[in-house]
Design a protein around this motif. Sequence first.
Motif, PDB file in Angstrom:
ATOM      1  N   GLU A  14      -1.185  -5.062  28.584  1.00 34.79           N
ATOM      2  CA  GLU A  14       0.307  -4.808  28.407  1.00 34.79           C
ATOM      3  C   GLU A  14       0.886  -3.489  28.451  1.00 34.79           C
ATOM      4  O   GLU A  14       2.297  -3.540  29.142  1.00 34.79           O
ATOM      5  N   LEU A  15       0.263  -2.379  28.208  1.00 36.45           N
ATOM      6  CA  LEU A  15       0.723  -1.150  28.646  1.00 36.45           C
ATOM      7  C   LEU A  15       1.136  -0.901  29.980  1.00 36.45           C
ATOM      8  O   LEU A  15       1.982  -0.386  30.631  1.00 36.45           O
ATOM      9  N   VAL A  16       0.204  -1.540  30.857  1.00 33.12           N
ATOM     10  CA  VAL A  16      -0.090  -1.266  32.341  1.00 33.12           C
ATOM     11  C   VAL A  16       1.391  -1.911  32.803  1.00 33.12           C
ATOM     12  O   VAL A  16       2.099  -1.332  33.918  1.00 33.12           O
ATOM     13  N   LYS A  17       1.771  -3.098  32.408  1.00 35.36           N
ATOM     14  CA  LYS A  17       2.594  -3.999  32.740  1.00 35.36           C
ATOM     15  C   LYS A  17       4.090  -3.283  32.506  1.00 35.36           C
ATOM     16  O   LYS A  17       4.826  -3.312  33.164  1.00 35.36           O
ATOM     17  N   ALA A  18       4.218  -2.801  31.232  1.00 41.73           N
ATOM     18  CA  ALA A  18       5.180  -2.254  30.708  1.00 41.73           C
ATOM     19  C   ALA A  18       5.466  -0.920  31.551  1.00 41.73           C
ATOM     20  O   ALA A  18       6.643  -0.580  31.945  1.00 41.73           O
ATOM     21  N   PHE A  19       4.608   0.017  32.075  1.00 43.37           N
ATOM     22  CA  PHE A  19       4.696   1.004  32.653  1.00 43.37           C
ATOM     23  C   PHE A  19       5.445   0.746  33.998  1.00 43.37           C
ATOM     24  O   PHE A  19       6.390   1.628  34.271  1.00 43.37           O
ATOM     25  N   LYS A  20       5.332  -0.475  34.660  1.00 42.91           N
ATOM     26  CA  LYS A  20       5.814  -0.728  35.869  1.00 42.91           C
ATOM     27  C   LYS A  20       7.399  -1.092  35.594  1.00 42.91           C
ATOM     28  O   LYS A  20       8.260  -0.922  36.657  1.00 42.91           O
ATOM     29  N   ARG A  21       7.799  -1.223  34.340  1.00 42.78           N
ATOM     30  CA  ARG A  21       9.081  -1.579  33.975  1.00 42.78           C
ATOM     31  C   ARG A  21       9.978  -0.336  33.721  1.00 42.78           C
ATOM     32  O   ARG A  21      11.199  -0.490  33.643  1.00 42.78           O
ATOM     33  N   LEU A  22       9.207   0.860  33.578  1.00 43.80           N
ATOM     34  CA  LEU A  22       9.910   2.109  33.153  1.00 43.80           C
ATOM     35  C   LEU A  22      10.301   2.807  34.606  1.00 43.80           C
ATOM     36  O   LEU A  22       9.619   2.514  35.717  1.00 43.80           O
ATOM     37  N   LYS A  23      11.181   3.729  34.389  1.00 40.80           N
ATOM     38  CA  LYS A  23      11.576   4.863  35.275  1.00 40.80           C
ATOM     39  C   LYS A  23      10.871   6.061  35.275  1.00 40.80           C
ATOM     40  O   LYS A  23      10.612   6.647  34.173  1.00 40.80           O
ATOM     41  N   TRP A  24       9.964   6.301  36.405  1.00 40.63           N
ATOM     42  CA  TRP A  24       9.331   7.519  36.173  1.00 40.63           C
ATOM     43  C   TRP A  24       9.848   8.820  37.240  1.00 40.63           C
ATOM     44  O   TRP A  24      10.204   8.347  38.380  1.00 40.63           O
ATOM     45  N   ILE A  25       9.505   9.898  36.860  1.00 42.99           N
ATOM     46  CA  ILE A  25       9.712  10.919  37.809  1.00 42.99           C
ATOM     47  C   ILE A  25       8.540  10.919  38.956  1.00 42.99           C
ATOM     48  O   ILE A  25       7.393  10.744  38.218  1.00 42.99           O
ATOM     49  N   ALA A  26       8.874  11.210  40.115  1.00 40.63           N
ATOM     50  CA  ALA A  26       7.837  11.206  41.036  1.00 40.63           C
ATOM     51  C   ALA A  26       6.542  12.214  40.496  1.00 40.63           C
ATOM     52  O   ALA A  26       6.857  13.187  39.954  1.00 40.63           O
ATOM     53  N   PRO A  27       5.540  11.983  41.335  1.00 37.87           N
ATOM     54  CA  PRO A  27       4.388  12.869  40.866  1.00 37.87           C
ATOM     55  C   PRO A  27       4.808  14.180  41.330  1.00 37.87           C
ATOM     56  O   PRO A  27       5.576  14.278  42.176  1.00 37.87           O
ATOM     57  N   ARG A  28       4.280  15.436  40.629  1.00 39.46           N
ATOM     58  CA  ARG A  28       4.262  16.974  41.156  1.00 39.46           C
ATOM     59  C   ARG A  28       4.073  17.100  42.774  1.00 39.46           C
ATOM     60  O   ARG A  28       3.176  16.377  42.966  1.00 39.46           O
ATOM     61  N   THR A  29       5.043  17.894  43.298  1.00 39.30           N
ATOM     62  CA  THR A  29       4.881  17.900  44.712  1.00 39.30           C
ATOM     63  C   THR A  29       3.782  18.971  44.843  1.00 39.30           C
ATOM     64  O   THR A  29       3.479  19.227  46.209  1.00 39.30           O
ATOM     65  N   ASP A  30       3.346  19.850  43.766  1.00 38.84           N
ATOM     66  CA  ASP A  30       2.631  20.876  44.238  1.00 38.84           C
ATOM     67  C   ASP A  30       1.130  20.789  43.900  1.00 38.84           C
ATOM     68  O   ASP A  30       0.351  21.572  43.885  1.00 38.84           O
ATOM     69  N   ILE A  31       0.724  19.362  43.548  1.00 39.14           N
ATOM     70  CA  ILE A  31      -0.624  19.227  43.620  1.00 39.14           C
ATOM     71  C   ILE A  31      -1.388  19.033  44.640  1.00 39.14           C
ATOM     72  O   ILE A  31      -2.707  19.023  44.703  1.00 39.14           O
ATOM     73  N   LEU A  32      -0.586  18.435  45.652  1.00 39.62           N
ATOM     74  CA  LEU A  32      -1.364  18.156  46.970  1.00 39.62           C
ATOM     75  C   LEU A  32      -1.233  19.505  47.841  1.00 39.62           C
ATOM     76  O   LEU A  32      -0.449  20.280  47.732  1.00 39.62           O
ATOM     77  N   SER A  33      -2.155  19.469  48.929  1.00 40.16           N
ATOM     78  CA  SER A  33      -2.284  20.631  49.886  1.00 40.16           C
ATOM     79  C   SER A  33      -2.121  20.166  51.087  1.00 40.16           C
ATOM     80  O   SER A  33      -3.045  19.947  52.034  1.00 40.16           O
ATOM     81  N   PRO A  34      -1.028  19.504  51.515  1.00 38.47           N
ATOM     82  CA  PRO A  34      -0.876  19.197  53.001  1.00 38.47           C
ATOM     83  C   PRO A  34      -0.935  20.354  54.027  1.00 38.47           C
ATOM     84  O   PRO A  34      -0.963  21.569  53.573  1.00 38.47           O
ATOM     85  N   ILE A  35      -1.061  20.223  55.189  1.00 39.84           N
ATOM     86  CA  ILE A  35      -1.256  21.290  56.187  1.00 39.84           C
ATOM     87  C   ILE A  35       0.028  22.147  56.199  1.00 39.84           C
ATOM     88  O   ILE A  35      -0.050  23.398  56.081  1.00 39.84           O
ATOM     89  N   GLY A  36       1.194  21.416  56.215  1.00 41.17           N
ATOM     90  CA  GLY A  36       2.411  21.994  56.101  1.00 41.17           C
ATOM     91  C   GLY A  36       3.160  22.269  57.609  1.00 41.17           C
ATOM     92  O   GLY A  36       2.387  22.271  58.609  1.00 41.17           O
ATOM     93  N   LYS A  37       4.380  22.037  57.794  1.00 37.38           N
ATOM     94  CA  LYS A  37       5.183  21.867  59.132  1.00 37.38           C
ATOM     95  C   LYS A  37       5.030  22.973  59.707  1.00 37.38           C
ATOM     96  O   LYS A  37       4.694  22.944  60.898  1.00 37.38           O
ATOM     97  N   GLU A  38       5.314  24.220  59.213  1.00 29.38           N
ATOM     98  CA  GLU A  38       5.095  25.596  60.050  1.00 29.38           C
ATOM     99  C   GLU A  38       3.559  25.821  60.488  1.00 29.38           C
ATOM    100  O   GLU A  38       3.606  25.849  61.746  1.00 29.38           O
ATOM    101  N   GLN A  39       2.591  25.211  59.547  1.00 29.86           N
ATOM    102  CA  GLN A  39       1.211  25.505  59.982  1.00 29.86           C
ATOM    103  C   GLN A  39       0.862  24.540  61.409  1.00 29.86           C
ATOM    104  O   GLN A  39       0.015  25.062  62.099  1.00 29.86           O
ATOM    105  N   ILE A  40       1.217  23.459  61.091  1.00 24.69           N
ATOM    106  CA  ILE A  40       0.907  22.358  62.322  1.00 24.69           C
ATOM    107  C   ILE A  40       1.685  22.908  63.424  1.00 24.69           C
ATOM    108  O   ILE A  40       1.023  22.810  64.665  1.00 24.69           O
ATOM    109  N   THR A  41       2.819  23.291  63.455  1.00 22.51           N
ATOM    110  CA  THR A  41       3.513  23.626  64.687  1.00 22.51           C
ATOM    111  C   THR A  41       2.730  25.059  65.270  1.00 22.51           C
ATOM    112  O   THR A  41       2.475  25.155  66.323  1.00 22.51           O
TER     113      THR A  41
END
Lengths: 506, 506
Positions: B291-318
């Motif tokens: 029930e909780l998980v179903k209810a989660f889907k009906r709520l609005k959430w802030i997107a996950p923090r952007t600083d937890i992933l470590s992409p290569i980066g635009k400048e670095q790829i270039t």
Amino acid sequence: MALEQNFKEYSVAEFFKKNKQMLGFSGKTRSLTTIIHEYVTNSLDACEEHNILPNIRVELDEVGDSKYKVVVADNGPGLPLSLIGKALGQMLAGTKFHRHVQQRGQQGIGAAGCTMYAVLTTGKPVHVITGYKNKMVSCDISIDFKTNKPKIENVVESDSDFHGIIIEAEFGDVKFDKGQYGALEYIRRSAIANPHLSISLKTPDGNLVSFTRTVDKLPRKPKEIPPHPLGIKSHDMLEIAHSSRMPKLSQCLTTDLSRFSADKVKQLKDMLPDIDFSIPPKQLTWSQAEELVKAFKRLKWIAPRTDILSPIGKEQITKSLSAILNPEVLSVAERPPKVLHGGIPYQVEAAVAYGGGIKSKGEIMRFANRAPLLFDTAACAITQVAKAIDWKRYNLNGLDNDPLVVLVNVSSTYVPYTGAGKQAISAEEGLVDEIKNAIQEAARGVKNHIRQKKKASEIEKKRKAFLRYVEQLSTDLSYLANEDASVIKTGIQKIIDEKFGGGLNA
Amino acid sequence: MALEQNFKEYSVAEFFKKNKQMLGFSGKTRSLTTIIHEYVTNSLDACEEHNILPNIRVELDEVGDSKYKVVVADNGPGLPLSLIGKALGQMLAGTKFHRHVQQRGQQGIGAAGCTMYAVLTTGKPVHVITGYKNKMVSCDISIDFKTNKPKIENVVESDSDFHGIIIEAEFGDVKFDKGQYGALEYIRRSAIANPHLSISLKTPDGNLVSFTRTVDKLPRKPKEIPPHPLGIKSHDMLEIAHSSRMPKLSQCLTTDLSRFSADKVKQLKDMLPDIDFSIPPKQLTWSQAEELVKAFKRLKWIAPRTDILSPIGKEQITKSLSAILNPEVLSVAERPPKVLHGGIPYQVEAAVAYGGGIKSKGEIMRFANRAPLLFDTAACAITQVAKAIDWKRYNLNGLDNDPLVVLVNVSSTYVPYTGAGKQAISAEEGLVDEIKNAIQEAARGVKNHIRQKKKASEIEKKRKAFLRYVEQLSTDLSYLANEDASVIKTGIQKIIDEKFGGGLNA
């Protein structure tokens, strides 16, 4: 020390819980097909091992959003209470792992993986009813992920002469699909490759699809034999020697390997004078094992016994493909058994069926030990080989253009899959050639028919072109010759019929 | 009872010994690349976790028939003696499995798998020298397959300020290959995706190939965060609750999940009046979790923090693509982070590079958490998406016809691989769209350049066509007009140059 605190061990159940896709649980359709595959495979193996003509009943009911109740019932030998947990609630446990015998299941994960998926997606255990040796047991099985041990609850025992297993479980995140990756196609192909199987499927919309056996005899029972010396690797040799019950290395060779005569030992002694063949096999060193294996490759060996594998069989493939596909022309090829590196015998069968009831273009039906492979198509050696065949040589326009079914079955005591999902066969040296040879041999069998058919079709086309002018010509000639038009028409038609043999429909 | 006697348990090490191909050990070239991959990946992860700019040295020597000596040395933190065995001689043990953090290695099998392969193919252990916190240890590691426990021998300890690991091992059944599946290409792509890495390879023929870092800064360190509520499954919720250290369910939600405010708990309470949010989380039932998980889907959430992933980066790829490929035109796209079902954040980057130093047609460079994926190309979502792109929309003739490199890197705390070989990304919903968006965005960046280039190339073609007639025309006009041919020629050339802007080379 943070590093040391962070270092943890975890169970194989936790590993596969996190890596479900390795077991075929990725995507709703595929997940349901995987479930059917694991249960049907286990049922077939158990029935055949106990000389029972398999009757399998599958029922699917939609019980919620992406949630299905699955029932799979067989008439196999069943399981005693003491083994139910290991068979259905523990990974890496089973009867099949250490044996050199051809069976569909090999890895002791399948059914326990289904239990894992049921628990993960519905929180409910799998309900099992099984009759084994006049005892009937009903119970609920789930799996303790932390320890990879089964949890058995609600056990009820009674006396009964029922034998077999009935699995009843609910699964979430699954979907029934009638397409090429779905449970129905899986069952259809199982019936094709197992003409001795009667199997029915009740689909979620209430329809019953049944495939009745076309052959009343069980397939030849695969035999368990020691590995063949050709292709064995040093580590295999070392392991065989170290676990041997023979007192001398020479006896280990003749007993624990296939096709190893005393004469072969003598030849080896001449080749390797530095090795003492009277030592206890447990004393064999790595470098001695390496020398032995190198020497094996320089000796001549008799091919592996042909009666240890259990292919579908030429006659059986012909019967089941004719019954289920009803093709216009069909050709089946059975290659002789070969040895894959590691001393593992394998055998390839192929069929090429054309036209008639076949409407789809170039369907490739892949099987390993008679179990259908539906997924990972592109990664599979069978697909790669079938696509690389020069179909024009067989008067065909290629897989994408002709109403064609290509069936390939690889039988082996150990099928080299590319992944734990067991859906694609690895493109190993030798095996690729055998698959190619088998398909080409089958294709040669339809070549002439298709050439004649194409020739006939061209003739028919010409005849029809001439016939189109008959009406007009008869009228014109009747006017010019003052003769009855119908007489002239009959005359012309007779000439055309003589020239073109009355067409195909004459 | 034969059935019970035959029922055996076996270790995960035995499982993977029999199913080596699941770990990437299939085929000689791939096996060597797998070995380099596992060691380089571990080195990179360890260096980055300890804020060390990685220097990695790889040496390959052919020491026999299909037998190579491999040395991989890094300047990472090293390992204490107490962990060497678990890290290199035991499967399903490691620091990475239970963590919600983006790392290349995830499964705690890699390096132990290499030890397995060394033992299987040469009978020899892996020699390890490691410096950790002023202690240096040298020892030999092998693996006991029956128990999945490490065997450590010949331990020598000493004081030293060296930190890092040097692996020295011999492997059989491997082959060094300079092609697209080989160790050299693996290292080249590692350098492309890791501009902060300096890596060198001594090839078996004695050449030294070096890639020097183009960026002197470590990539942003990925952070460990609790799962995001969106996409979490019931079983995850149950497990989170049952292992929570919080006294109340409400606190479990706000602490053990990301982006979960007290206000969100309040909204949930209104939606689910039957659930008591003050119960200890250990008492949460499956149906409540559902029930909780179903209810989660009906709520609005802030997107996950952007600083937890470590992409290569635009400048670095270039920077790295410019340095290593030297293309004529290059465009890089970085998509915002998204959430994969299960509450796992991921982020896709793509680059499209065209012409210049690029000679190959439509090379697809696939990366997961900056580790190159060389194998299982066809099974990978990146390949499937890249091939399905309508390249004509970007003025290109398609992957097979243009000098084009398409780079895609998927960063995630959990990359959904199709198999344990970790070479293909599963075509999960959502992820497929993001890969498509990223490639298209990058392709739009080269579109105009290519249009202008093609336009210029057409103009130049026309100009050249006209110029071909100048000589003849000048001579003819000179004869007709009785004027000096060179004057006429200069005049005509001037007209053409004016019309076509002097061509591309003017």
